[in-house]
Scaffold this active site. Structure first.
Site, PDB file in Angstrom:
ATOM      1  N   GLY A 175       0.809  -1.219   0.000  1.00 47.21           N
ATOM      2  CA  GLY A 175       0.000   0.000   0.000  1.00 47.21           C
ATOM      3  C   GLY A 175       0.839   1.263   0.000  1.00 47.21           C
ATOM      4  N   ARG A 176       2.089   1.136  -0.314  1.00 47.81           N
ATOM      5  CA  ARG A 176       2.983   2.306  -0.416  1.00 47.81           C
ATOM      6  C   ARG A 176       3.225   3.009   0.921  1.00 47.81           C
ATOM      7  NH1 ARG A 176       3.828  -0.446  -4.675  1.00 47.81           N
ATOM      8  NH2 ARG A 176       4.181   0.649  -6.630  1.00 47.81           N
TER       9      ARG A 176
END
Ligand SMILES: Cc1cc2nc3c(=O)[nH]c(=O)nc-3n(C[C@H](O)[C@H](O)[C@H](O)COP(=O)(O)O)c2cc1C
Length: 234
Positions: A212-213
């Site tokens: 999810g960065r």
């Protein structure tokens, strides 16, 4: 020419390329939960450990780092980056070897500040080392030179690194002349224009990719005897 075929522009589809970092399937040996405790013993053991892990996982050239220097040649300072190999690591800093008369050598003579970035995409890891460079003592260069194969020594002598050359044939001619020059020399000496630089960090940042960065970023700031550890937003 094949490389200039405009139909090649559609492939690969760069915009769609996406890797979800921190996926245990892509790098099962890698622990993604980097935090401040990982640098409790300093930045150097962790960088060493990450290079070792990259080596064990079969990463090619795990000691490669992109070295950025500053060019003051134009009207405004400009960054210049290229890859070099880290050939020494200690709590003092990272060492690489090159031609002192190369473009990077000239840039470091005019402005000794540099930044080096290691990246191991297979491990979703990156490390930045930033600080001031200095030439290593001649004996340190000499010790490393001993480990270089004869062919690499000849190459160092034959190349006026970063200067233009008319053709590949001219380069091959220079190498042949250099080979002949040292034909009777067993222990080819270190060229006077060649040696190591130590990059002494005032900042080392460790980056570990997460799903999810929301990646982990831990930076060690070094000011003389004092170090400060901070987490940065991804
Ligand atoms: C994987 C890799 C490792 C390299 N290692 C070195 C190195 O250790 N020392 C070096 O001088 N050049 C190395 N090079 C070549 C440099 O990237 C660069 O082309 C050269 O040093 C000239 O840079 P300059 O003109 O900016 O000074 C390497 C290139 C690659 C792709």
């Amino acid at each position: 020419m094949r490389d200039q075929d405009p139909s090649a522009a559609a492939s690969p589809d760069l915009a769609r390329m996406r890797v979800d970092y921190g996926d245990p399937l892509s790098a099962p040996a890698v622990e993604p939960d980097l935090d401040e405790t990982w640098v409790a013993g300093g930045w150097e053991p962790l960088l060493r450990n990450w290079i070792e892990q990259a080596t064990m996982l079969g990463v090619a050239e795990p000691n490669a780092m992109v070295l950025a220097t500053v060019s003051l040649a134009g009207p405004v300072p400009r960054p210049v980056a290229r890859t070099v190999l880290c050939k020494g690591l200690s709590p003092e800093g990272v060492t690489f070897y090159t031609n002192y008369d190369s473009a990077k050598g000239g840039q470091l003579a005019a402005d000794p500040y540099a930044a080096a970035t290691f990246v191991w995409p297979a491990l979703a890891r990156q490390v930045h080392v930033r600080g001031v460079t200095e030439r290593v003592p001649a004996e340190v260069t000499a010790a490393y030179w001993q480990a270089r194969p004869r062919e690499s020594r000849l190459g160092a002598w034959a190349s006026a690194q970063s200067k233009p050359v008319a053709s590949r044939a001219e380069l091959d001619r220079t190498l042949a002349e250099t080979t002949a020059r040292f034909a009777d020399v067993d222990d080819i000496p270190v060229p006077p224009f060649w040696g190591g630089y130590l990059l002494r960090p005032d900042e080392v940042e460790f980056w570990q990719g997460r799903r999810g960065r929301l990646h982990n970023r831990i930076v060690v700031r070094i000011d003389g005897e004092h170090t400060r550890v901070e987490r940065l937003q991804p």
